[in-house]
Design a protein around this motif. Sequence first.
Motif, mmCIF file in Angstrom:
data_model
loop_
_atom_site.group_PDB
_atom_site.id
_atom_site.type_symbol
_atom_site.label_atom_id
_atom_site.label_comp_id
_atom_site.label_asym_id
_atom_site.label_seq_id
_atom_site.Cartn_x
_atom_site.Cartn_y
_atom_site.Cartn_z
ATOM 1 N N TRP A 18 0.836 -1.200 0.000
ATOM 2 C CA TRP A 18 0.000 0.000 0.000
ATOM 3 C C TRP A 18 0.867 1.245 0.000
ATOM 4 O O TRP A 18 1.989 1.237 0.495
ATOM 5 C CB TRP A 18 -0.874 0.038 1.250
ATOM 6 C CG TRP A 18 -1.969 -0.976 1.289
ATOM 7 C CD1 TRP A 18 -2.450 -1.722 0.269
ATOM 8 C CD2 TRP A 18 -2.728 -1.344 2.441
ATOM 9 N NE1 TRP A 18 -3.468 -2.537 0.713
ATOM 10 C CE2 TRP A 18 -3.663 -2.315 2.039
ATOM 11 C CE3 TRP A 18 -2.716 -0.937 3.766
ATOM 12 C CZ2 TRP A 18 -4.569 -2.884 2.913
ATOM 13 C CZ3 TRP A 18 -3.625 -1.515 4.644
ATOM 14 C CH2 TRP A 18 -4.538 -2.465 4.214
ATOM 15 N N THR A 19 0.303 2.329 -0.476
ATOM 16 C CA THR A 19 0.991 3.611 -0.386
ATOM 17 C C THR A 19 0.971 4.065 1.068
ATOM 18 O O THR A 19 0.203 3.551 1.886
ATOM 19 C CB THR A 19 0.300 4.688 -1.243
ATOM 20 O OG1 THR A 19 -0.992 4.960 -0.691
ATOM 21 C CG2 THR A 19 0.166 4.259 -2.697
ATOM 22 N N GLY A 20 1.771 5.050 1.392
ATOM 23 C CA GLY A 20 1.782 5.599 2.746
ATOM 24 C C GLY A 20 0.428 6.147 3.143
ATOM 25 O O GLY A 20 -0.019 5.976 4.280
ATOM 26 N N THR A 21 -0.253 6.795 2.214
ATOM 27 C CA THR A 21 -1.577 7.353 2.486
ATOM 28 C C THR A 21 -2.581 6.234 2.752
ATOM 29 O O THR A 21 -3.380 6.323 3.685
ATOM 30 C CB THR A 21 -2.058 8.225 1.307
ATOM 31 O OG1 THR A 21 -1.116 9.283 1.122
ATOM 32 C CG2 THR A 21 -3.439 8.790 1.554
ATOM 33 N N GLN A 22 -2.541 5.186 1.930
ATOM 34 C CA GLN A 22 -3.447 4.056 2.134
ATOM 35 C C GLN A 22 -3.207 3.405 3.490
ATOM 36 O O GLN A 22 -4.154 3.115 4.226
ATOM 37 C CB GLN A 22 -3.267 3.014 1.028
ATOM 38 C CG GLN A 22 -3.801 3.442 -0.310
ATOM 39 C CD GLN A 22 -3.458 2.457 -1.401
ATOM 40 O OE1 GLN A 22 -2.381 1.849 -1.407
ATOM 41 N NE2 GLN A 22 -4.373 2.288 -2.349
ATOM 42 N N LYS A 23 -1.952 3.189 3.821
ATOM 43 C CA LYS A 23 -1.621 2.563 5.106
ATOM 44 C C LYS A 23 -2.100 3.430 6.267
ATOM 45 O O LYS A 23 -2.705 2.938 7.213
ATOM 46 C CB LYS A 23 -0.108 2.342 5.205
ATOM 47 C CG LYS A 23 0.304 1.607 6.453
ATOM 48 C CD LYS A 23 1.797 1.335 6.475
ATOM 49 C CE LYS A 23 2.153 0.624 7.761
ATOM 50 N NZ LYS A 23 3.591 0.444 7.887
ATOM 51 N N GLY A 24 -1.879 4.735 6.187
ATOM 52 C CA GLY A 24 -2.318 5.646 7.242
ATOM 53 C C GLY A 24 -3.830 5.679 7.379
ATOM 54 O O GLY A 24 -4.366 5.665 8.491
ATOM 55 N N GLU B 279 -4.945 2.284 8.937
ATOM 56 C CA GLU B 279 -4.589 2.180 10.351
ATOM 57 C C GLU B 279 -5.451 3.091 11.215
ATOM 58 O O GLU B 279 -5.859 2.707 12.316
ATOM 59 C CB GLU B 279 -3.102 2.488 10.558
ATOM 60 C CG GLU B 279 -2.223 1.360 10.055
ATOM 61 C CD GLU B 279 -0.733 1.646 10.182
ATOM 62 O OE1 GLU B 279 -0.348 2.759 10.611
ATOM 63 O OE2 GLU B 279 0.056 0.746 9.843
#
Length: 99
Positions: A39-45, A48
Motif C-alpha cells: 500500500w501507499t503511505g496514504t493508504q496505510k495511514g 490504520e
Amino acid sequence: MALTFEELVAMQRAADEAHTRVLDLRETYGPPTHQEGGWTGTQKGTYETAWRAWRDLDRDLQASVAEYAKEAGRARPEVEAELRKILPDPESGRGTTEG
C-alpha cells in the motif's frame, strides 16, 4: 453511570460503521502484500486510522455491554445477541476478515 439499552444500540451502531469502513478499505486497497510495493503511505495511514477507530469503539462497547449486563442481572451473551437482532454483524454475508 448506567447506560440504557438504547445507548448500547448507538454504541454498537458506531462500532459497526467503523468496522464497515475497515472492510470497505480492505476491499478497495486489497491485501497489502498482493500489490507490488504494498500500500501507499496514504493508504496505510488511512487504514490504520480506521482500524484504530473501530478497535477503540469496540473496546468501549464491550466494556459497556459487560457493565449493562451485570447491572441488569443478565448474561453478557444474551445482551450481545439482543444487540445483533437489531444490528446484524457487518461481516455477515461478506466472508471473514481479520484486522
